[in-house]
Design a protein around this motif. Structure first.
Motif, PDB file in Angstrom:
ATOM      1  N   VAL A 419      46.458  21.272 123.980  1.00  0.00           N
ATOM      2  CA  VAL A 419      47.099  22.367 124.716  1.00  0.00           C
ATOM      3  C   VAL A 419      46.130  22.963 125.737  1.00  0.00           C
ATOM      4  O   VAL A 419      46.529  23.326 126.860  1.00  0.00           O
ATOM      5  CB  VAL A 419      47.608  23.441 123.735  1.00  0.00           C
ATOM      6  CG1 VAL A 419      47.970  24.721 124.486  1.00  0.00           C
ATOM      7  CG2 VAL A 419      48.810  22.928 122.972  1.00  0.00           C
ATOM      8  N   SER A 420      44.867  23.063 125.377  1.00  0.00           N
ATOM      9  CA  SER A 420      43.866  23.601 126.318  1.00  0.00           C
ATOM     10  C   SER A 420      43.784  22.744 127.580  1.00  0.00           C
ATOM     11  O   SER A 420      43.735  23.261 128.703  1.00  0.00           O
ATOM     12  CB  SER A 420      42.493  23.667 125.642  1.00  0.00           C
ATOM     13  OG  SER A 420      42.524  24.513 124.514  1.00  0.00           O
ATOM     14  N   LEU A 421      43.783  21.422 127.395  1.00  0.00           N
ATOM     15  CA  LEU A 421      43.701  20.526 128.555  1.00  0.00           C
ATOM     16  C   LEU A 421      44.964  20.610 129.413  1.00  0.00           C
ATOM     17  O   LEU A 421      44.888  20.621 130.647  1.00  0.00           O
ATOM     18  CB  LEU A 421      43.490  19.088 128.078  1.00  0.00           C
ATOM     19  CG  LEU A 421      42.205  18.812 127.288  1.00  0.00           C
ATOM     20  CD1 LEU A 421      42.148  17.354 126.860  1.00  0.00           C
ATOM     21  CD2 LEU A 421      40.966  19.173 128.102  1.00  0.00           C
ATOM     22  N   VAL A 422      46.136  20.649 128.745  1.00  0.00           N
ATOM     23  CA  VAL A 422      47.389  20.717 129.496  1.00  0.00           C
ATOM     24  C   VAL A 422      47.484  22.037 130.257  1.00  0.00           C
ATOM     25  O   VAL A 422      47.922  22.070 131.423  1.00  0.00           O
ATOM     26  CB  VAL A 422      48.592  20.545 128.546  1.00  0.00           C
ATOM     27  CG1 VAL A 422      49.904  20.764 129.297  1.00  0.00           C
ATOM     28  CG2 VAL A 422      48.572  19.155 127.915  1.00  0.00           C
ATOM     29  N   TYR A 423      47.057  23.130 129.637  1.00  0.00           N
ATOM     30  CA  TYR A 423      47.078  24.437 130.317  1.00  0.00           C
ATOM     31  C   TYR A 423      46.195  24.416 131.562  1.00  0.00           C
ATOM     32  O   TYR A 423      46.615  24.860 132.646  1.00  0.00           O
ATOM     33  CB  TYR A 423      46.604  25.519 129.352  1.00  0.00           C
ATOM     34  CG  TYR A 423      46.327  26.849 130.028  1.00  0.00           C
ATOM     35  CD1 TYR A 423      47.366  27.691 130.404  1.00  0.00           C
ATOM     36  CD2 TYR A 423      45.024  27.250 130.310  1.00  0.00           C
ATOM     37  CE1 TYR A 423      47.121  28.898 131.035  1.00  0.00           C
ATOM     38  CE2 TYR A 423      44.765  28.456 130.943  1.00  0.00           C
ATOM     39  CZ  TYR A 423      45.819  29.270 131.302  1.00  0.00           C
ATOM     40  OH  TYR A 423      45.560  30.466 131.940  1.00  0.00           O
ATOM     41  N   LEU A 424      44.993  23.891 131.441  1.00  0.00           N
ATOM     42  CA  LEU A 424      44.085  23.827 132.596  1.00  0.00           C
ATOM     43  C   LEU A 424      44.652  22.908 133.676  1.00  0.00           C
ATOM     44  O   LEU A 424      44.469  23.158 134.873  1.00  0.00           O
ATOM     45  CB  LEU A 424      42.706  23.342 132.150  1.00  0.00           C
ATOM     46  CG  LEU A 424      41.894  24.320 131.287  1.00  0.00           C
ATOM     47  CD1 LEU A 424      40.637  23.645 130.753  1.00  0.00           C
ATOM     48  CD2 LEU A 424      41.524  25.565 132.093  1.00  0.00           C
ATOM     49  N   SER A 425      45.351  21.840 133.263  1.00  0.00           N
ATOM     50  CA  SER A 425      45.918  20.915 134.246  1.00  0.00           C
ATOM     51  C   SER A 425      46.989  21.602 135.090  1.00  0.00           C
ATOM     52  O   SER A 425      46.965  21.532 136.328  1.00  0.00           O
ATOM     53  CB  SER A 425      46.514  19.697 133.532  1.00  0.00           C
ATOM     54  OG  SER A 425      45.511  18.961 132.860  1.00  0.00           O
ATOM     55  N   TYR A 426      47.899  22.278 134.437  1.00  0.00           N
ATOM     56  CA  TYR A 426      49.007  22.892 135.170  1.00  0.00           C
ATOM     57  C   TYR A 426      48.532  24.072 136.022  1.00  0.00           C
ATOM     58  O   TYR A 426      48.986  24.251 137.160  1.00  0.00           O
ATOM     59  CB  TYR A 426      50.093  23.351 134.196  1.00  0.00           C
ATOM     60  CG  TYR A 426      51.062  22.252 133.830  1.00  0.00           C
ATOM     61  CD1 TYR A 426      52.004  21.794 134.736  1.00  0.00           C
ATOM     62  CD2 TYR A 426      51.028  21.668 132.568  1.00  0.00           C
ATOM     63  CE1 TYR A 426      52.892  20.787 134.406  1.00  0.00           C
ATOM     64  CE2 TYR A 426      51.911  20.657 132.229  1.00  0.00           C
ATOM     65  CZ  TYR A 426      52.833  20.209 133.153  1.00  0.00           C
ATOM     66  OH  TYR A 426      53.708  19.197 132.831  1.00  0.00           O
ATOM     67  N   THR A 427      47.639  24.897 135.493  1.00  0.00           N
ATOM     68  CA  THR A 427      47.211  26.088 136.237  1.00  0.00           C
ATOM     69  C   THR A 427      46.293  25.759 137.403  1.00  0.00           C
ATOM     70  O   THR A 427      46.082  26.608 138.271  1.00  0.00           O
ATOM     71  CB  THR A 427      46.492  27.071 135.299  1.00  0.00           C
ATOM     72  OG1 THR A 427      45.410  26.403 134.624  1.00  0.00           O
ATOM     73  CG2 THR A 427      47.452  27.647 134.276  1.00  0.00           C
ATOM     74  N   SER A 428      45.744  24.572 137.434  1.00  0.00           N
ATOM     75  CA  SER A 428      44.931  24.170 138.590  1.00  0.00           C
ATOM     76  C   SER A 428      45.712  23.300 139.558  1.00  0.00           C
ATOM     77  O   SER A 428      45.467  23.325 140.768  1.00  0.00           O
ATOM     78  CB  SER A 428      43.671  23.422 138.126  1.00  0.00           C
ATOM     79  OG  SER A 428      44.018  22.286 137.354  1.00  0.00           O
ATOM     80  N   MET A 429      46.689  22.552 139.053  1.00  0.00           N
ATOM     81  CA  MET A 429      47.450  21.646 139.914  1.00  0.00           C
ATOM     82  C   MET A 429      48.482  22.388 140.752  1.00  0.00           C
ATOM     83  O   MET A 429      48.588  22.146 141.967  1.00  0.00           O
ATOM     84  CB  MET A 429      48.152  20.577 139.070  1.00  0.00           C
ATOM     85  CG  MET A 429      48.959  19.586 139.891  1.00  0.00           C
ATOM     86  SD  MET A 429      49.889  18.450 138.858  1.00  0.00           S
ATOM     87  CE  MET A 429      48.570  17.663 137.944  1.00  0.00           C
ATOM     88  N   MET A 430      49.257  23.286 140.145  1.00  0.00           N
ATOM     89  CA  MET A 430      50.358  23.916 140.865  1.00  0.00           C
ATOM     90  C   MET A 430      49.893  24.775 142.046  1.00  0.00           C
ATOM     91  O   MET A 430      50.446  24.676 143.147  1.00  0.00           O
ATOM     92  CB  MET A 430      51.228  24.730 139.902  1.00  0.00           C
ATOM     93  CG  MET A 430      51.931  23.867 138.877  1.00  0.00           C
ATOM     94  SD  MET A 430      52.855  22.510 139.677  1.00  0.00           S
ATOM     95  CE  MET A 430      53.093  21.400 138.306  1.00  0.00           C
ATOM     96  N   PRO A 431      48.869  25.635 141.900  1.00  0.00           N
ATOM     97  CA  PRO A 431      48.384  26.356 143.091  1.00  0.00           C
ATOM     98  C   PRO A 431      47.836  25.422 144.164  1.00  0.00           C
ATOM     99  O   PRO A 431      47.943  25.706 145.356  1.00  0.00           O
ATOM    100  CB  PRO A 431      47.290  27.265 142.529  1.00  0.00           C
ATOM    101  CG  PRO A 431      47.606  27.418 141.080  1.00  0.00           C
ATOM    102  CD  PRO A 431      48.193  26.106 140.676  1.00  0.00           C
TER     103      PRO A 431
END
Length: 644
Positions: A419-431
């Motif tokens: 979950v930590s990796l997925v959270y960092l992926s989405y919060t850095s990719m979308m912006p």
């Protein structure tokens, strides 16, 4: 624009030297796929947007390319500037000294001011000019001389009172004059403008036209497109190049000669009717089908007069500028009269022997300063993102508290790591997907007008933005790691953070690439879809050993697989001691409790087919290669987007 200030004594403007350049073109045609038009003929399924255009735009003159909608005004301007030459045939030449002491081509001595005002909204008018001056003035110009240039341009263009106002808060006329000011810094000999008066009221339009007339009187070649100017604006022009339907030229000459020219075709402009309006009525064939006849007459006229139209100069008793009496008595009229009577005073800085441009390293430092200032201006957004990272880290720490030391909750702890990796992926990719689309128009304008090279901008952007992303990731990792009770060992924390940083950078890189390739809506959809696919192949939802052989090989392309392996090894690898289990869970007698299989870290790694050596031999190198590959891909996709 401060109208009252314009009536004062003209203030000399300090600008670098520039040699007059005339633009001449012949046989220019543009063809695209589609049916033919009126004076174009469909050939092999292609339509001619511009057909056999010839003309010459001279220095010291204010030239307007006019015509109805769809006649090809902007298309011709794009051809002359080199902004778009796809499907072009013909020749565009620069007459005069088109090279400087260092061999700069014509494109480096001209500027293109587009219809939409492409400005950095977080900068003030003065800051924008300072940036342009630092990037474009010769390196020999001192800081004091640079400030004199900025002050003089602000005063001349009536922007002194709004110098401290951010660009996003300027009025339409102020934005247009600021766009001109930014390009005027290095005194380009050729200035192209695409419909500069569109969207402005009559007062702002007159002020801008007066400014363009002054720039032309200073020895520059000023070429613009106009749609339907008023009579007073029309008469401010020195030269009119009129396009009819089908991309044919039906008139080129002085605005004062419009009525006599039309009279040769039996078209009599009614009394008190604007010649500009009547000319457009003729171009749209509201007065009859004269397009083909007038186009042939223009070509014949140029052939008989050695490429020079006989209508170019006003002759006889035709008034030079029939500005209405009411307008002449106004403050704008006084400025216009002053503009006609004397040329703009220019102090040239410095001599040609000192015109070495700023080095690319120097431009990198300047652009890095702009990027850091942009981050400072968006500090509230940066703080909000940091707060949300901390809040999510605290939430995950509370949800998974103690899971790392409890062998009975190992599966839950592995879920925390993923979950930590997925959270960092989405919060850095979308912006990142939304980042470049908002800046691309400004970057495209600045690159086309030779402010800097793409590599200078690209390296400055990454140098300024990457550390901020890494700090945000570190904040999240620190709170989530220790809050959930992971091993309190420095080397394990370092390994965990390293994998999270690489995963974040990889996801951000993909978001930036998508932002340059597709629109924001498609970019966010593709980013979410690709991340979901990577998540399936991470090795947690479906064990790698349970996949088909083809999918086992395909899983190596999932960056979340390398990330998941890395964080699992950082927490459970390298001979970690046996985990504890609650006493009741070890009581298997009398049917109470369950066997605590995952109390042994080696069993965890064996079940998920993970090896300690994979961390440094596979996971970290592969993630580093992903980051480097996407950064290189981003540069080429950005360059492709700039050219397209």
């Amino acid at each position: 624009m401060d109208i009252g200030a314009g009536a004062k004594e003209a203030r000399p403007v300090r600008l670098p030297r520039a040699s007059p350049i005339d633009i001449e073109f012949s046989g220019v045609s543009i063809s695209v796929e589609g049916p033919g038009g009126l004076c174009s003929r469909s050939q092999n399924g292609k339509k001619l947007l511009l057909k056999n255009l010839n003309g010459r735009f001279q220095s010291g003159e204010l030239t307007a390319i006019m015509g109805p909608s769809g006649a090809g005004k902007t298309t011709l301007l794009n051809v002359l500037t080199g902004f778009s030459t796809k499907g072009m045939s013909g020749c565009v030449r620069a007459l005069g000294r088109v090279k400087s002491a260092h061999g700069s081509p014509l494109r480096k001595q001209s500027c293109y001011i587009m219809q939409d005002d492409r400005l950095m909204g977080h900068l003030t008018a003065r800051e924008s000019l300072e940036l342009s001056a630092k990037l474009r003035l010769p390196r020999s110009v001192t800081a004091k001389e640079r400030q004199l240039v900025i002050d003089d341009i602000l005063e001349t263009l009536g922007l002194a009172v709004s110098a401290s106002v951010k660009c996003c808060s300027l009025s339409g006329g102020q934005k247009k004059r600021l766009s001109v000011a930014l390009e005027l810094v290095n005194n380009p000999p050729v200035i192209f403008l695409d419909e500069p008066t569109t969207g402005l009221d009559s007062s702002s339009s007159v002020q801008c036209m007066v400014l363009f007339k002054q720039l032309a009187r200073g020895g520059r070649t000023v070429v613009m497109t106009l749609h339907q100017p008023s009579a007073s604006l029309y008469m401010m022009l020195d030269h009119v190049y009129l396009l009819g339907k089908g991309g044919c030229c039906i008139y080129q000459g002085a605005p004062q000669m419009t009525v006599p020219y039309l009279a040769t075709f039996g078209l009599l402009c009614p009394l008190y009717h604007s010649p500009a309006d009547y000319m457009l009525e003729v171009a749209t064939e509201d007065q009859g089908e004269y397009t083909k006849k007038m186009s042939d007459a223009v070509i014949a006229d140029l052939g008989m007069n050695a490429g020079e139209s006989k209508w170019r100069k006003a002759i006889g008793n035709i008034p030079d500028h029939p500005l209405p009496a009411a307008r002449k008595a106004s403050a704008v009229g006084k400025i216009w009269s002053g503009c006609q009577e004397e040329e703009q005073q220019i102090v040239l800085l410095p001599s040609e022997d000192d015109l070495r441009p700023v080095s690319e390293l120097g431009k990198f430092r300047i652009l890095l300063g702009r990027a850091l200032w942009q981050i400072h201006c968006e500090w509230a957004v940066t703080q909000v993102r940091a707060v949300f990272h901390l809040m999510v880290g605290v939430l995950l720490g509370m949800l998974f508290s103690g899971a790392s030391t409890d062998g009975g909750r190992t599966i839950s702890n592995l879920g925390f790591l993923l979950v930590s990796l997925v959270y960092l992926s989405y919060t850095s990719m979308m912006p990142a997907v939304l980042r470049f689309p908002s800046e691309l128009p400004v970057i495209q304008k600045e690159l086309f007008n030779n402010w800097y090279s793409l590599i200078s901008y690209y390296t400055a952007y990454l140098t300024a933005g990457t550390p901020v992303q890494m700090v945000h990731c570190l904040l999240f990792c620190s709170v989530a790691y220790f809050g959930s009770g992971q091993p309190n060992e420095p080397f394990r924390f370092f390994m965990y953070v390293l994998i999270c940083e690489l995963v974040m950078l990889r996801a951000e890189g993909l978001g930036l690439v998508l932002g340059t390739l597709v629109n924001p809506v498609n970019g966010t959809f593709l980013g979410a879809l690709l991340t979901a696919v990577d998540l399936v192949f991470a090795g947690y939802i479906v064990l790698v050993s349970d996949m088909l052989q083809f999918f086992q090989w395909s899983s190596h392309l999932s960056y979340l697989r390398q990330g998941f392996e890395g964080v699992v090894v950082s927490v459970y690898g390298f001979s970690r001691e046996t985990l504890g289990c609650p006493e009741e869970k070890n009581m298997i007698s009398e049917g109470q409790g369950t066997y605590c299989h995952f109390r042994y870290p080696s069993k965890i790694l064996e079940t998920f087919h993970i090896k300690d050596d994979n961390y440094w031999l596979v996971d970290v190198p592969v993630l580093c290669m992903w980051v480097i590959f996407l950064r290189i891909t981003l540069f080429f996709t950005l360059r492709w987007r700039m050219k397209s």
